[in-house]
Structures are given as structure tokens and as C-alpha cells.
Design an enzyme around this catalytic site. Structure first.
Site, PDB file in Angstrom:
ATOM      1  N   THR A  45      40.031  45.907  41.550  1.00 53.73           N
ATOM      2  CA  THR A  45      39.762  47.057  40.690  1.00 53.73           C
ATOM      3  C   THR A  45      41.022  47.885  40.482  1.00 53.73           C
ATOM      4  O   THR A  45      41.137  48.615  39.493  1.00 53.73           O
ATOM      5  CB  THR A  45      38.642  47.928  41.302  1.00 53.73           C
ATOM      6  OG1 THR A  45      37.534  47.085  41.622  1.00 53.73           O
ATOM      7  CG2 THR A  45      38.174  49.004  40.360  1.00 53.73           C
ATOM      8  N   TYR A 107      43.170  30.359  41.563  1.00 51.79           N
ATOM      9  CA  TYR A 107      43.724  29.387  40.617  1.00 51.79           C
ATOM     10  C   TYR A 107      43.983  28.008  41.206  1.00 51.79           C
ATOM     11  O   TYR A 107      43.600  26.997  40.623  1.00 51.79           O
ATOM     12  CB  TYR A 107      45.021  29.906  39.966  1.00 51.79           C
ATOM     13  CG  TYR A 107      45.535  28.996  38.867  1.00 51.79           C
ATOM     14  CD1 TYR A 107      44.904  28.953  37.630  1.00 51.79           C
ATOM     15  CD2 TYR A 107      46.627  28.154  39.076  1.00 51.79           C
ATOM     16  CE1 TYR A 107      45.344  28.097  36.633  1.00 51.79           C
ATOM     17  CE2 TYR A 107      47.077  27.299  38.095  1.00 51.79           C
ATOM     18  CZ  TYR A 107      46.436  27.274  36.864  1.00 51.79           C
ATOM     19  OH  TYR A 107      46.862  26.421  35.891  1.00 51.79           O
ATOM     20  N   ARG A 138      36.023  34.982  40.429  1.00 56.38           N
ATOM     21  CA  ARG A 138      37.379  35.292  39.974  1.00 56.38           C
ATOM     22  C   ARG A 138      38.411  34.279  40.463  1.00 56.38           C
ATOM     23  O   ARG A 138      39.424  34.065  39.799  1.00 56.38           O
ATOM     24  CB  ARG A 138      37.798  36.687  40.449  1.00 56.38           C
ATOM     25  CG  ARG A 138      37.197  37.815  39.618  1.00 56.38           C
ATOM     26  CD  ARG A 138      37.764  39.156  40.060  1.00 56.38           C
ATOM     27  NE  ARG A 138      37.295  40.251  39.230  1.00 56.38           N
ATOM     28  CZ  ARG A 138      37.934  40.749  38.179  1.00 56.38           C
ATOM     29  NH1 ARG A 138      39.080  40.231  37.819  1.00 56.38           N
ATOM     30  NH2 ARG A 138      37.434  41.755  37.492  1.00 56.38           N
ATOM     31  N   ILE A 204      32.216  47.434  49.582  1.00 57.20           N
ATOM     32  CA  ILE A 204      33.466  47.804  48.922  1.00 57.20           C
ATOM     33  C   ILE A 204      33.120  47.879  47.442  1.00 57.20           C
ATOM     34  O   ILE A 204      32.846  46.866  46.806  1.00 57.20           O
ATOM     35  CB  ILE A 204      34.590  46.808  49.219  1.00 57.20           C
ATOM     36  CG1 ILE A 204      34.913  46.837  50.727  1.00 57.20           C
ATOM     37  CG2 ILE A 204      35.839  47.149  48.412  1.00 57.20           C
ATOM     38  CD1 ILE A 204      36.008  45.894  51.164  1.00 57.20           C
TER      39      ILE A 204
END
Length: 293
Positions: A45, A107, A138, A204
Site C-alpha cells: 500500500t 514474478y 500479487r 495489516i
């Protein structure tokens, strides 16, 4: 310090593209006033992937300086390069941070053994407490409960931020981990209250950026087994939890923070762009429903 409502803090940016210390001070004071348990500096974030290595470290140190020991600071130290994550962690030793939040390598999609060796190497390089961060949506890889259990045997790997939204993970992780002090935190605002009721220790949170007081209260009630009152408050936030992910995080929450006057500029680093006009009313209505205006 690693329980309750922990904010994944946004990074305020000036129109010239530099980090805004004035707004960062305002945000930190807002969280201290509203009893946020801890701050994650330079997490997802906080636009960590759009900051240079120098900016990354400088922002963490600036956050430490402003907070001045008034609230624990957890530093985002993840990378898809193990050596880079180790180097960043080492730079922060003796800095005053309370711990590190280390995301799974993104990735390159490592195997479970690769994930184990990655976190093992980081753990062995530092004395700082390490919180694992699993967010497959993500990163393209999923840190499985069995691997988490193996990693929990390292003394300074103290917990995990589990952002899969899979509530069954709480029981799977807690049943496999031998260390009963191992902290299991939600990374999903929509399901965090159920997560705590199933045995989690807190969240979180993205929502906490703009609803710090309510998120802190919900977590406090839940951790004291008062789920009736906690759910009553959280019901008003549910529309907001969802609206803050109507576009990629932190696009909506930065717009909301600007709308509420918590930051002076709604600036994001490319390739992130400002909230689409068609979604502004949805986020604004969510803010109103939450009762935080």
C-alpha cells in the site's frame, strides 16, 4: 505490537514526485491518536515497488524519526531477489524498527523449497523479527501452510500476514506450527474479523488508513471475544472494505485519504494512476456509510 489493527501506510507524495514529510507526519500522528497498534512502512500500500532503493530506506528512516518511539514501525523489506532483501534488512538493523514484513518473491514464481530457502537465508542474516507475507494474487506464488510451519522453527520468524482471503488457512497454519506464540495476521480487510474469530491475532489493513479508530476498536473488541459489538461496527465498514479495492490498491485509498484531508495531494507513482472518475462516487458513498466523514 504485532497484534490488533496494524496499518499498511500509504506514502504521501508531493506534486514534484518527492515524498511529503509534512503529510507523513500528519498520517503518523493520526494513527497514534486513534490507537493503531503499529505501522507498516513501505509495504504494498506504500507503493514499495515504485520507490528507488534509496527512497525505500529513507522513507522508513523518516517514519522512524517522526514516530519517535510513540508507535512500533514494521519495515517492508521484501524483494524477489534474496540478496537484495538481505541487504535491505541488514541496513535497518539497529535502526529502531520493531520488525520486518517480507513478501514472498514476486514474478519469478519459486517452488516451496525455493521459498523456504529464501526466508531461511534472510532469517539467518539478521536478528530482526521477521513477519512472512503471503499474497498470491500479487506475487504469483503461494506460501503453503506446510512451508510456513517449517519456517516457524526459526527463532526470529515470528508470524505471517496471510492475504489469500482463505479463512481455512488460520486453522491449517496454527495446527502445523509448533510455536504457540507464532502470530497469524490477516491481510484481507473483507474477511479479517472472521479471521480473528478463527484464531488470528489481528490485521495489516488498508482500511485503517482512513478508518483507524474504528479498525482499532473492532480489533480490540474481537481480541477480547466481544464479537457481537465488533461485528456491529464492522458491518458499517464492509462497503468501504470492498470499495477500497474497486481499482488496484492503493489507488482508491489514496483518493479517499485526500478526500478526507489526511493528505494534501492525491499523487501516485506510475504505472499507478488516479482513481477513475466513474468510481469516485462509489468510494465517497462507502466513506459516508462507514461514518468517518
Amino acid at each position: 505490537m504485532f497484534k490488533g489493527s496494524i496499518v499498511a501506510l500509504i506514502t504521501p507524495i508531493k506534486k514534484n514526485g518527492s515524498i511529503c514529510k509534512k503529510d507523513l507526519t500528519k498520517l503518523i500522528n493520526y494513527h497514534i491518536k486513534n490507537k493503531t497498534s503499529a505501522i507498516v512502512s513501505v509495504g504494498t500500500t506504500g507503493e514499495s515497488s515504485m520507490l528507488s532503493k534509496k527512497e525505500h530506506c529513507n522513507l522508513i528512516m523518516m517514519t522512524l524519526e517522526i514516530s519517535d518511539g510513540r508507535i512500533p514501525i514494521i519495515a517492508g523489506t521484501g524483494s524477489n531477489d534474496t540478496s537484495e532483501s538481505i541487504n535491505l534488512t541488514k541496513k535497518l538493523e539497529n535502526s529502531g524498527i520493531s520488525g520486518c514484513l517480507t513478501v514472498t518473491p514476486y514474478y519469478n514464481r519459486p517452488t516451496q523449497e525455493g521459498l523456504y530457502q529464501h526466508f531461511k537465508s534472510i532469517s539467518e542474516s539478521t536478528h530482526l523479527p521477521q513477519i512472512l507475507y503471503n499474497v498470491p494474487s500479487r506475487t504469483g506464488c503461494d506460501l503453503l501452510p506446510e512451508t510456513i510451519a517449517r519456517l516457524s522453527n526459526f527463532k526470529n520468524i515470528i508470524g505471517i500476514k496471510e492475504a489469500t482471503g482463505d479463512l481455512s488457512r488460520v486453522n491449517k497454519i496454527s495446527s502445523l506450527v509448533n510455536n504457540k506464540k507464532f502470530i497469524i495476521l490477516s491481510g484481507d480487510d473483507i474477511t479479517f474479523l472472521d479471521f480473528i474469530q478463527l484464531g488470528g491475532h489481528g490485521v495489516i489493513s488498508v482500511t485503517a488508513n482512513i478508518a483507524a479508530k474504528k479498525m482499532s476498536k473492532i480489533c480490540s473488541l474481537a481480541l477480547n471475544n466481544n464479537f457481537i459489538k465488533a461485528r456491529k461496527i464492522n458491518k458499517k465498514l464492509m462497503y468501504l472494505h470492498k470499495a477500497l479495492f474497486i481499482e488496484s490498491n492503493p489507488i482508491p485509498v489514496k483518493w479517499a485519504a485526500f478526500k478526507l484531508g489526511l493528505i494534501n495531494n492525491n499523487i501516485l507513482r506510475l504505472p499507478l494512476t488516479k482513481l477513475s472518475k466513474k468510481f469516485e462516487l462509489i468510494v465517497e458513498k462507502a466513506i459516508c456509510k462507514a461514518g468517518i466523514i
